[in-house]
Design a protein around this motif. Structure first.
Motif, PDB file in Angstrom:
ATOM      1  N   GLY A 157       0.811  -1.224   0.000  1.00 18.46           N
ATOM      2  CA  GLY A 157       0.000   0.000   0.000  1.00 18.46           C
ATOM      3  C   GLY A 157       0.837   1.265   0.000  1.00 18.46           C
ATOM      4  O   GLY A 157       0.583   2.193  -0.773  1.00 18.46           O
ATOM      5  N   ILE A 158       1.840   1.298   0.845  1.00 15.49           N
ATOM      6  CA  ILE A 158       2.691   2.495   0.912  1.00 15.49           C
ATOM      7  C   ILE A 158       3.462   2.669  -0.396  1.00 15.49           C
ATOM      8  O   ILE A 158       3.516   3.772  -0.950  1.00 15.49           O
ATOM      9  CB  ILE A 158       3.628   2.429   2.132  1.00 15.49           C
ATOM     10  N   ILE A 159       4.022   1.597  -0.893  1.00 11.60           N
ATOM     11  CA  ILE A 159       4.773   1.685  -2.158  1.00 11.60           C
ATOM     12  C   ILE A 159       3.865   2.141  -3.287  1.00 11.60           C
ATOM     13  O   ILE A 159       4.200   3.071  -4.029  1.00 11.60           O
ATOM     14  CB  ILE A 159       5.429   0.326  -2.494  1.00 11.60           C
ATOM     15  N   ASP A 160       2.700   1.498  -3.422  1.00 14.07           N
ATOM     16  CA  ASP A 160       1.783   1.849  -4.517  1.00 14.07           C
ATOM     17  C   ASP A 160       1.332   3.305  -4.439  1.00 14.07           C
ATOM     18  O   ASP A 160       1.287   4.000  -5.455  1.00 14.07           O
ATOM     19  CB  ASP A 160       0.556   0.934  -4.521  1.00 14.07           C
ATOM     20  N   LYS A 161       0.985   3.761  -3.256  1.00 15.49           N
ATOM     21  CA  LYS A 161       0.510   5.145  -3.122  1.00 15.49           C
ATOM     22  C   LYS A 161       1.619   6.149  -3.401  1.00 15.49           C
ATOM     23  O   LYS A 161       1.386   7.167  -4.058  1.00 15.49           O
ATOM     24  CB  LYS A 161      -0.092   5.383  -1.733  1.00 15.49           C
ATOM     25  N   LEU A 162       2.822   5.890  -2.929  1.00 14.53           N
ATOM     26  CA  LEU A 162       3.926   6.807  -3.225  1.00 14.53           C
ATOM     27  C   LEU A 162       4.140   6.933  -4.735  1.00 14.53           C
ATOM     28  O   LEU A 162       4.291   8.031  -5.269  1.00 14.53           O
ATOM     29  CB  LEU A 162       5.213   6.350  -2.544  1.00 14.53           C
ATOM     30  N   VAL A 163       4.141   5.786  -5.421  1.00 15.96           N
ATOM     31  CA  VAL A 163       4.347   5.805  -6.876  1.00 15.96           C
ATOM     32  C   VAL A 163       3.165   6.468  -7.571  1.00 15.96           C
ATOM     33  O   VAL A 163       3.350   7.282  -8.484  1.00 15.96           O
ATOM     34  CB  VAL A 163       4.603   4.375  -7.404  1.00 15.96           C
ATOM     35  N   ASP A 164       1.934   6.148  -7.144  1.00 10.39           N
ATOM     36  CA  ASP A 164       0.746   6.781  -7.741  1.00 10.39           C
ATOM     37  C   ASP A 164       0.791   8.300  -7.568  1.00 10.39           C
ATOM     38  O   ASP A 164       0.532   9.048  -8.514  1.00 10.39           O
ATOM     39  CB  ASP A 164      -0.543   6.242  -7.116  1.00 10.39           C
ATOM     40  N   GLY A 181       8.503   7.415   3.676  1.00 12.59           N
ATOM     41  CA  GLY A 181       7.591   6.297   3.424  1.00 12.59           C
ATOM     42  C   GLY A 181       8.046   5.037   4.134  1.00 12.59           C
ATOM     43  O   GLY A 181       7.245   4.310   4.728  1.00 12.59           O
ATOM     44  N   PHE A 182       9.347   4.786   4.077  1.00 12.91           N
ATOM     45  CA  PHE A 182       9.879   3.606   4.759  1.00 12.91           C
ATOM     46  C   PHE A 182       9.714   3.731   6.271  1.00 12.91           C
ATOM     47  O   PHE A 182       9.377   2.753   6.939  1.00 12.91           O
ATOM     48  CB  PHE A 182      11.359   3.369   4.407  1.00 12.91           C
TER      49      PHE A 182
END
Length: 190
Positions: A157-164, A181-182
């Protein structure tokens, strides 16, 4: 398989990925794939029986490439935090370099075609993430009572939202944002 056949398959696969990124899975039509890939429809049907086999095959290819590129086979000789950081950073990097493939992947897993993928393909990425979470639990670093899939959801979720957000120009994925984020992920899982 002849080199020419491999080149055609790669071209067909890339066109399929492009169409899904532009129009969604519903936008994939065999005739338009053939036209954009510059092959006759009969050639397309030689490689792929129908749209379903084309879509599932493309997903399988993307899942294999993602697994290889993210180097999900890890040796638990490094500290858990370093292993999680490496996965976090590599996943962001992969999604930035392979945006269309990431879009395809996300659309596929919520589509009815997901049921047609082999269990091995569906589990490939999940298995490595589960192994990492289990290692963190064995080290008594992450929350042992939290199901692995909840921990993986936090990671994804965190990875996807940061990229989005990056692609929507809502933030720039620089070192400070990636570290923030990490840090949020670390606080969530420990």
């Amino acid at each position: 398989m002849k080199l020419k056949d491999q080149e055609k398959r790669a071209r067909i696969r890339q066109v399929t990925i492009d169409i899904v990124a532009e129009q969604g899975i519903a936008g994939v039509k065999m005739a338009s794939v053939a036209k954009r890939a510059k092959v006759v429809p009969s050639t397309l049907y030689t490689y792929y029986k129908n749209k379903e086999t084309l879509i599932v095959s493309t997903f399988t290819y993307i899942a294999q490439q993602m697994t290889e590129e993210l180097n999900l086979l890890f040796e638990p000789i490094q500290p858990f935090r370093k292993l999680l950081w490496n996965l976090f950073e590599q996943a962001i990097d992969y999604k930035l370099k392979h945006h269309k493939e990431d879009v395809f992947f996300k659309m596929f897993i919520v589509s009815p075609y997901f049921d047609k993928a082999t269990p091995e393909t569906k589990r490939a990425l999940e298995t490595a993430a589960r192994q990492l979470m289990e290692f963190g639990k064995e080290q008594m670093i992450i929350k042992a009572e939290t199901p692995d899939m909840v921990l993986i959801a936090a990671l994804d979720g965190i990875i996807d939202k940061l990229v989005d957000y990056h692609y929507k120009n809502m933030l720039t994925l620089d070192e400070a944002i990636i570290q923030a984020g990490f840090d949020v992920l670390w606080d969530a899982v420990t």
